[in-house]
Design an enzyme around this catalytic site. Structure first.
Site, mmCIF file in Angstrom:
data_model
loop_
_atom_site.group_PDB
_atom_site.id
_atom_site.type_symbol
_atom_site.label_atom_id
_atom_site.label_comp_id
_atom_site.label_asym_id
_atom_site.label_seq_id
_atom_site.Cartn_x
_atom_site.Cartn_y
_atom_site.Cartn_z
ATOM 1 N N GLU A 63 -46.546 21.661 -14.512
ATOM 2 C CA GLU A 63 -47.961 21.446 -14.202
ATOM 3 C C GLU A 63 -48.178 20.078 -13.566
ATOM 4 O O GLU A 63 -49.004 19.924 -12.665
ATOM 5 C CB GLU A 63 -48.849 21.606 -15.430
ATOM 6 C CG GLU A 63 -50.318 21.459 -15.067
ATOM 7 C CD GLU A 63 -51.274 22.186 -15.982
ATOM 8 O OE1 GLU A 63 -52.487 22.068 -15.714
ATOM 9 O OE2 GLU A 63 -50.847 22.852 -16.930
ATOM 10 N N GLY A 83 -55.461 22.270 -12.950
ATOM 11 C CA GLY A 83 -54.707 23.487 -13.198
ATOM 12 C C GLY A 83 -55.584 24.449 -13.972
ATOM 13 O O GLY A 83 -56.242 24.048 -14.934
ATOM 14 N N HIS A 90 -38.486 30.930 -18.946
ATOM 15 C CA HIS A 90 -37.366 30.040 -19.250
ATOM 16 C C HIS A 90 -36.106 30.898 -19.281
ATOM 17 O O HIS A 90 -36.011 31.833 -20.091
ATOM 18 C CB HIS A 90 -37.588 29.346 -20.594
ATOM 19 C CG HIS A 90 -38.910 28.643 -20.681
ATOM 20 N ND1 HIS A 90 -39.265 27.609 -19.836
ATOM 21 C CD2 HIS A 90 -39.969 28.842 -21.497
ATOM 22 C CE1 HIS A 90 -40.481 27.195 -20.153
ATOM 23 N NE2 HIS A 90 -40.929 27.932 -21.151
ATOM 24 N N VAL A 91 -35.155 30.603 -18.399
ATOM 25 C CA VAL A 91 -33.990 31.477 -18.245
ATOM 26 C C VAL A 91 -32.669 30.842 -18.671
ATOM 27 O O VAL A 91 -31.676 31.545 -18.828
ATOM 28 C CB VAL A 91 -33.877 32.015 -16.800
ATOM 29 C CG1 VAL A 91 -35.083 32.865 -16.452
ATOM 30 C CG2 VAL A 91 -33.714 30.897 -15.797
ATOM 31 N N ARG A 92 -32.660 29.537 -18.853
ATOM 32 C CA ARG A 92 -31.425 28.856 -19.249
ATOM 33 C C ARG A 92 -31.796 27.628 -20.058
ATOM 34 O O ARG A 92 -32.789 26.973 -19.775
ATOM 35 C CB ARG A 92 -30.642 28.443 -18.005
ATOM 36 C CG ARG A 92 -29.329 27.731 -18.289
ATOM 37 C CD ARG A 92 -28.655 27.235 -17.012
ATOM 38 N NE ARG A 92 -28.293 28.293 -16.110
ATOM 39 C CZ ARG A 92 -27.128 28.952 -16.114
ATOM 40 N NH1 ARG A 92 -26.212 28.629 -17.006
ATOM 41 N NH2 ARG A 92 -26.885 29.900 -15.250
ATOM 42 N N SER A 93 -30.989 27.312 -21.061
ATOM 43 C CA SER A 93 -31.248 26.104 -21.839
ATOM 44 C C SER A 93 -30.393 24.960 -21.303
ATOM 45 O O SER A 93 -29.411 25.170 -20.599
ATOM 46 C CB SER A 93 -30.976 26.338 -23.325
ATOM 47 O OG SER A 93 -29.620 26.679 -23.521
ATOM 48 N N HIS A 107 -49.773 30.005 -1.880
ATOM 49 C CA HIS A 107 -51.080 30.344 -1.292
ATOM 50 C C HIS A 107 -51.942 29.091 -1.295
ATOM 51 O O HIS A 107 -52.099 28.439 -2.325
ATOM 52 C CB HIS A 107 -51.777 31.437 -2.113
ATOM 53 C CG HIS A 107 -53.210 31.630 -1.737
ATOM 54 N ND1 HIS A 107 -53.597 32.243 -0.564
ATOM 55 C CD2 HIS A 107 -54.351 31.269 -2.371
ATOM 56 C CE1 HIS A 107 -54.930 32.247 -0.505
ATOM 57 N NE2 HIS A 107 -55.405 31.664 -1.589
ATOM 58 N N GLY A 109 -55.548 28.378 -0.499
ATOM 59 C CA GLY A 109 -56.920 28.751 -0.187
ATOM 60 C C GLY A 109 -57.824 27.527 -0.185
ATOM 61 O O GLY A 109 -57.401 26.433 -0.552
#
Length: 140
Positions: A63, A83, A90-93, A107, A109
């Site tokens: 963020e 924000g 989260h795919v890996r530590s 995008h 705008g």
């Protein structure tokens, strides 16, 4: 361009003093035509109890970078950037080293923007993939 780039990075790093970004040791390190890149050290202060990077620290990094990118690319002199939604996978530590967060616009705008923030390790392996929606509100 290099002088302009250094000024942008200097401003981004300067405005973080005394904030969460300073607490997490987030440093802005590169900016391009459509991206902003920051790094954060992975130390025990950003770990969860079992010794790996806390997902909340990753989201705070995402963020921070996405909001700073909005500020840069939308003329922060005229708009407040906030924000309004963030999601993270989260795919890996990771236990130590640095993570890098690269915010790229998906995008742009007039009012809302959609950012992808990829968080990778020092070997460019994906740690987390985040999406941030920001809103630009006029300062007047």
């Amino acid at each position: 361009m290099n002088e302009h780039k250094e000024k942008i990075l200097s401003v981004c790093n300067e405005i973080c003093k005394g904030t969460l970004m300073e607490t997490l040791d987030i440093t802005y390190i590169d900016v391009g035509e459509n991206f902003l890149l920051a790094k954060m050290p992975v130390t025990p202060k950003v770990h969860q109890p079992d010794g790996v990077l806390h997902g909340g620290a990753s989201v705070a990094l995402a963020e921070s970078v996405g909001s700073a990118a909005s500020y840069i690319f939308l003329d922060g002199q005229k708009f407040f950037v906030r924000g309004i939604e963030i999601s993270a996978n989260h795919v890996r530590s990771i236990k130590e080293g640095f993570v890098y967060a690269k915010a790229s616009i998906l995008h742009k705008g007039r009012t809302t923007q959609l950012w992808e923030i990829r968080i990778t390790d020092e070997e460019d392996r994906l740690i987390s993939n985040c999406k941030l929606t920001t809103i630009a509100l006029p300062k007047n």
